[in-house]
Design a protein around this motif. Structure first.
Motif, PDB file in Angstrom:
ATOM      1  N   LEU A  13      -9.244  50.701  34.402  1.00 49.76           N
ATOM      2  CA  LEU A  13      -9.702  50.806  35.785  1.00 49.76           C
ATOM      3  C   LEU A  13      -8.811  49.998  36.723  1.00 49.76           C
ATOM      4  O   LEU A  13      -8.494  50.439  37.831  1.00 49.76           O
ATOM      5  N   PHE A  14      -8.405  48.821  36.261  1.00 52.04           N
ATOM      6  CA  PHE A  14      -7.512  47.977  37.057  1.00 52.04           C
ATOM      7  C   PHE A  14      -6.201  48.712  37.360  1.00 52.04           C
ATOM      8  O   PHE A  14      -5.748  48.752  38.513  1.00 52.04           O
ATOM      9  N   PHE A  15      -5.590  49.297  36.335  1.00 54.86           N
ATOM     10  CA  PHE A  15      -4.328  50.016  36.525  1.00 54.86           C
ATOM     11  C   PHE A  15      -4.521  51.237  37.428  1.00 54.86           C
ATOM     12  O   PHE A  15      -3.681  51.536  38.285  1.00 54.86           O
ATOM     13  N   LYS A  16      -5.623  51.946  37.240  1.00 50.60           N
ATOM     14  CA  LYS A  16      -5.880  53.128  38.062  1.00 50.60           C
ATOM     15  C   LYS A  16      -6.077  52.736  39.527  1.00 50.60           C
ATOM     16  O   LYS A  16      -5.552  53.411  40.436  1.00 50.60           O
ATOM     17  N   THR A  17      -6.808  51.654  39.752  1.00 47.57           N
ATOM     18  CA  THR A  17      -7.096  51.235  41.115  1.00 47.57           C
ATOM     19  C   THR A  17      -5.817  50.918  41.889  1.00 47.57           C
ATOM     20  O   THR A  17      -5.572  51.447  42.973  1.00 47.57           O
ATOM     21  N   PHE A  23     -14.123  47.673  42.627  1.00 50.30           N
ATOM     22  CA  PHE A  23     -12.754  48.168  42.702  1.00 50.30           C
ATOM     23  C   PHE A  23     -12.692  49.547  43.339  1.00 50.30           C
ATOM     24  O   PHE A  23     -11.820  49.836  44.171  1.00 50.30           O
ATOM     25  N   THR A  24     -13.620  50.428  42.935  1.00 51.43           N
ATOM     26  CA  THR A  24     -13.631  51.777  43.498  1.00 51.43           C
ATOM     27  C   THR A  24     -13.874  51.744  44.994  1.00 51.43           C
ATOM     28  O   THR A  24     -13.226  52.465  45.760  1.00 51.43           O
ATOM     29  N   PHE A  25     -14.824  50.908  45.410  1.00 56.32           N
ATOM     30  CA  PHE A  25     -15.130  50.806  46.835  1.00 56.32           C
ATOM     31  C   PHE A  25     -13.923  50.294  47.632  1.00 56.32           C
ATOM     32  O   PHE A  25     -13.567  50.848  48.678  1.00 56.32           O
ATOM     33  N   ILE A  26     -13.280  49.255  47.129  1.00 61.63           N
ATOM     34  CA  ILE A  26     -12.134  48.674  47.835  1.00 61.63           C
ATOM     35  C   ILE A  26     -11.001  49.679  47.951  1.00 61.63           C
ATOM     36  O   ILE A  26     -10.429  49.885  49.027  1.00 61.63           O
ATOM     37  N   ILE A  27     -10.666  50.324  46.835  1.00 59.92           N
ATOM     38  CA  ILE A  27      -9.531  51.246  46.856  1.00 59.92           C
ATOM     39  C   ILE A  27      -9.853  52.475  47.704  1.00 59.92           C
ATOM     40  O   ILE A  27      -8.988  52.997  48.412  1.00 59.92           O
ATOM     41  N   ASN A  28     -11.095  52.940  47.645  1.00 60.97           N
ATOM     42  CA  ASN A  28     -11.468  54.092  48.472  1.00 60.97           C
ATOM     43  C   ASN A  28     -11.363  53.765  49.959  1.00 60.97           C
ATOM     44  O   ASN A  28     -10.903  54.598  50.752  1.00 60.97           O
ATOM     45  N   THR A  29     -11.792  52.552  50.320  1.00 62.63           N
ATOM     46  CA  THR A  29     -11.706  52.149  51.723  1.00 62.63           C
ATOM     47  C   THR A  29     -10.259  52.130  52.200  1.00 62.63           C
ATOM     48  O   THR A  29      -9.930  52.619  53.289  1.00 62.63           O
ATOM     49  N   LEU A  30      -9.365  51.571  51.376  1.00 65.80           N
ATOM     50  CA  LEU A  30      -7.947  51.503  51.750  1.00 65.80           C
ATOM     51  C   LEU A  30      -7.289  52.874  51.762  1.00 65.80           C
ATOM     52  O   LEU A  30      -6.492  53.193  52.648  1.00 65.80           O
ATOM     53  N   VAL A  31      -7.632  53.688  50.761  1.00 66.43           N
ATOM     54  CA  VAL A  31      -6.994  55.003  50.632  1.00 66.43           C
ATOM     55  C   VAL A  31      -7.491  55.959  51.709  1.00 66.43           C
ATOM     56  O   VAL A  31      -6.707  56.705  52.300  1.00 66.43           O
ATOM     57  N   ILE A  32      -8.800  55.938  51.978  1.00 61.68           N
ATOM     58  CA  ILE A  32      -9.381  56.890  52.935  1.00 61.68           C
ATOM     59  C   ILE A  32      -8.750  56.745  54.315  1.00 61.68           C
ATOM     60  O   ILE A  32      -8.502  57.737  55.004  1.00 61.68           O
ATOM     61  N   VAL A  33      -8.493  55.492  54.708  1.00 64.94           N
ATOM     62  CA  VAL A  33      -7.896  55.258  56.030  1.00 64.94           C
ATOM     63  C   VAL A  33      -6.502  55.862  56.116  1.00 64.94           C
ATOM     64  O   VAL A  33      -6.088  56.367  57.165  1.00 64.94           O
ATOM     65  N   GLY A  34      -5.755  55.854  54.989  1.00 65.70           N
ATOM     66  CA  GLY A  34      -4.359  56.265  55.038  1.00 65.70           C
ATOM     67  C   GLY A  34      -4.053  57.641  54.493  1.00 65.70           C
ATOM     68  O   GLY A  34      -2.884  58.001  54.359  1.00 65.70           O
ATOM     69  N   VAL A  35      -5.079  58.423  54.142  1.00 65.57           N
ATOM     70  CA  VAL A  35      -4.825  59.736  53.549  1.00 65.57           C
ATOM     71  C   VAL A  35      -5.548  60.818  54.354  1.00 65.57           C
ATOM     72  O   VAL A  35      -6.575  60.553  54.995  1.00 65.57           O
ATOM     73  N   ASP A  36      -5.017  62.014  54.321  1.00 67.74           N
ATOM     74  CA  ASP A  36      -5.640  63.149  55.005  1.00 67.74           C
ATOM     75  C   ASP A  36      -6.988  63.485  54.362  1.00 67.74           C
ATOM     76  O   ASP A  36      -7.144  63.414  53.135  1.00 67.74           O
ATOM     77  N   ASP A  37      -7.955  63.879  55.196  1.00 62.39           N
ATOM     78  CA  ASP A  37      -9.308  64.170  54.697  1.00 62.39           C
ATOM     79  C   ASP A  37      -9.297  65.270  53.639  1.00 62.39           C
ATOM     80  O   ASP A  37     -10.011  65.188  52.627  1.00 62.39           O
ATOM     81  N   SER A  38      -8.525  66.312  53.860  1.00 58.94           N
ATOM     82  CA  SER A  38      -8.503  67.434  52.920  1.00 58.94           C
ATOM     83  C   SER A  38      -7.992  67.001  51.553  1.00 58.94           C
ATOM     84  O   SER A  38      -8.530  67.412  50.515  1.00 58.94           O
ATOM     85  N   ILE A  39      -6.974  66.154  51.541  1.00 60.89           N
ATOM     86  CA  ILE A  39      -6.416  65.679  50.270  1.00 60.89           C
ATOM     87  C   ILE A  39      -7.440  64.832  49.527  1.00 60.89           C
ATOM     88  O   ILE A  39      -7.646  64.999  48.315  1.00 60.89           O
ATOM     89  N   PHE A  40      -8.106  63.937  50.249  1.00 59.90           N
ATOM     90  CA  PHE A  40      -9.121  63.102  49.597  1.00 59.90           C
ATOM     91  C   PHE A  40     -10.294  63.945  49.104  1.00 59.90           C
ATOM     92  O   PHE A  40     -10.831  63.704  48.018  1.00 59.90           O
TER      93      PHE A  40
END
Length: 552
Positions: free
Chosen positions: A168-172, A30-47
């Motif tokens: 974890l499910f809700f957080k993801t 779950f962490t890997f999937i959400i990180n992959t999706l979020v990283i593409v759409g968020v600014d590097d500094s924020i992440f």
């Protein structure tokens, strides 16, 4: 009766281990999937701020507040009725202390992060608000700690798996919703973290409150639970009851260990916070997430197998008929020879695995990152960093099993020496983390990790040599792969890195395909040499894995 209790403990412990391993796998996916999706759409500094600074704040508050108390309380038998339930009362009172401790630490470290953050970080939209949300989420998570300690003490692993799985499910999915869909930035990460903590509180308290109410109505089938909790008041602290002094002393003893453990686990984040830009922190977090996913999936089953086998293969001390202890690995002992051969085969297999990561990882790390994150990091050092992390993964592969052997067969006096050696190595690691980070930035942190693993592997090999010194015909050098295999790895490493430098172009599909084809050809030729020169060892390793449950 005692034998039945011990049997239940063993059964619950084994079942719990499988539940927790399953939770680890699910959480990493779950962490890997959400990180992959979020990283593409968020600014590097924020992440970077969220993944390093906010997580570091949360880790400091949680670790220093609860780790020592958690470890002390889980050693107490709260089901023991011989002392009028004083054990349970002491555990309840002590476990609730995590909340005021956590509140105090939250005030201190939230202000610490505010005053030590760079001007660039403070100018990020809603930085302070996001920091406050992570502080609140940490306090909320500490609110669930008393019930977590009770669940662990009663070996209710299924409850932990269920509650933390839902959290974890809700957080993801809330992270994806707040960050990618609503584009809320740092506030979105904070809201997702609070939702995670609230789920823990509701889940743990809900379980104990419902079961205590059912217990009052005589509807509870859990005998250990029904013997402990007769009323809801028992779940909360009482000022009229004192805490056992030995429990307090044990907690203080664990406090120093917790501080040391925190420095080792989060030391690199401290260094990143003080020395790296927000983008550098983001890149390191991304690479670390990718690397840890590989480690958990690939190496955990092998390490678990070794922990099961080694104590049975190497019973270092046994008692003779007269009660006198004697060494069990004298010259000519066939059992120990067989055990040593098993160790050599496993180590050789993991050395081969580590060589695969070391030789092929650097040449294709850029390609992997560009495929996952749509060329977002093609102009950064993320590919180089992941290449070095592949080297670190190789060291992790070897160290996991070598240390499993040491901790499985070492006697009590030897374990004390091992602990001191690990402490010394830990301080060397922290020192070199600071030095190498200044010289090579975030790459220096991975180099320091590699040095840490290398020193631990060297000590484990030294221990192995001492352990097998009285056994003839055992050569630990046999764990090193055949020279032709090593040569094939070296050739593949050179060719793939040259291809990565001179052929691969992330903006050109044809060059990407050619680079990938070069890697496939090199990998096939390397596997061919392994098949020809090491196939006997591979078959032995598969046999070991298939027979792990038959070892008595």
């Amino acid at each position: 009766m005692k034998q039945q209790t011990e049997s239940n403990v063993l059964k619950n412990g084994l079942v719990g281990a499988f539940y927790l391993i399953g939770l680890q796998i699910i959480s990493r996916v779950f962490t890997f999937i959400i990180n992959t999706l979020v990283i593409v759409g968020v600014d590097d500094s924020i992440f970077g701020v969220s993944a390093i600074q906010y997580q570091l704040l949360s880790s400091i508050i949680l670790f220093l507040s609860r780790e020592a108390i958690r470890r002390a309380c889980t050693r107490v038998n709260i089901t023991d009725e011989s002392n009028d339930g004083n054990n349970l009362k002491s555990v309840i009172n002590l476990s609730w202390l995590v909340l005021p401790i956590g509140i105090g630490l939250s005030i201190i470290f939230e202000n610490f992060f505010l005053y030590t953050s760079t001007k660039e970080t403070l100018e990020i939209l809603n930085y302070h608000y996001g920091l406050r949300l992570f502080t609140i989420s940490s306090i909320l998570e500490l609110l669930s700690e008393p019930m977590y300690i009770l669940a662990q003490n009663l070996l209710l692993f299924k409850i932990r798996t269920t509650v933390e799985g839902f959290a974890l499910f809700f957080k993801t999915f809330s992270t994806y919703y707040f960050i990618v869909i609503l584009n809320m930035g740092l506030i979105g990460f904070g809201y997702a973290q609070i939702l995670y903590s609230l789920t823990l509180v509701i889940g743990y308290f809900g379980y104990f409150l419902v079961n205590t109410i059912n217990n009052k109505r005589n509807n509870n089938n859990n005998k250990e639970f029904s013997n402990c909790f007769k009323s809801i008041d028992q779940l909360f602290p009482k000022f009229t009851t004192t805490i056992d002094r030995n429990l307090i002393k044990l907690s203080l003893l664990y406090t120093w260990q917790s501080i040391y453990k925190l420095l080792l686990q989060e030391g690199e984040k401290f260094v990143l916070f003080f020395s790296e830009t927000n983008q550098g922190q983001a890149i390191f977090a991304i690479v670390s997430n990718l690397g840890s996913l590989i480690v958990r999936f690939l190496f955990l089953p092998i390490e678990e197998t070794c922990f099961l086998m080694f104590p049975k293969l190497f019973p270092t001390i046994k008692t003779s008929g007269g009660g006198k202890k004697k060494n069990d690995h004298d010259d000519g002992n066939e059992d120990f020879k067989n055990g040593a051969n098993v160790l050599i085969v496993i180590m050789k297999f993991l050395i081969l695995v580590s060589l695969i990561f070391t030789c092929f990882g650097p040449g294709f790390s850029h390609l992997l990152l560009n495929l996952l994150y749509k060329n977002k990091f093609k102009d950064t050092n993320a590919g180089i960093l992941l290449g070095f992390y592949c080297l670190y993964v190789g060291f992790l592969a070897i160290n996991g099993v070598s240390e499993a052997f040491v901790h499985s067969v070492a006697k009590e006096d030897q374990l004390k020496i091992v602990n001191w050696v690990l402490i010394v190595i830990g301080f060397i690691y922290l020192l070199f983390t600071l030095i190498l980070c200044k010289l090579f930035q975030n790459i220096g942190i991975i180099l320091a990790n590699c040095l840490n693993m290398l020193l631990r592997i060297i000590y484990s090999i030294y221990f192995m040599k001492s352990f097998f010194k009285n056994i003839k015909d055992i050569k630990l050098s046999n764990m090193i792969p055949n020279k032709m295999v090593l040569l094939s790895f070296l050739i593949s490493f050179i060719i793939t890195n040259l291809s990565n430098k001179y052929i691969y172009n992330p903006d050109n599909f044809k060059s990407t395909c050619i680079h990938l084809l070069v890697g496939i050809i090199c990998f096939i030729q390397t596997c061919g040499f392994i098949y020809l020169k090491e196939w006997v060892s591979i078959k032995e390793f598969r046999k070991i894995l298939s027979n792990k449950n038959k070892i008595k």
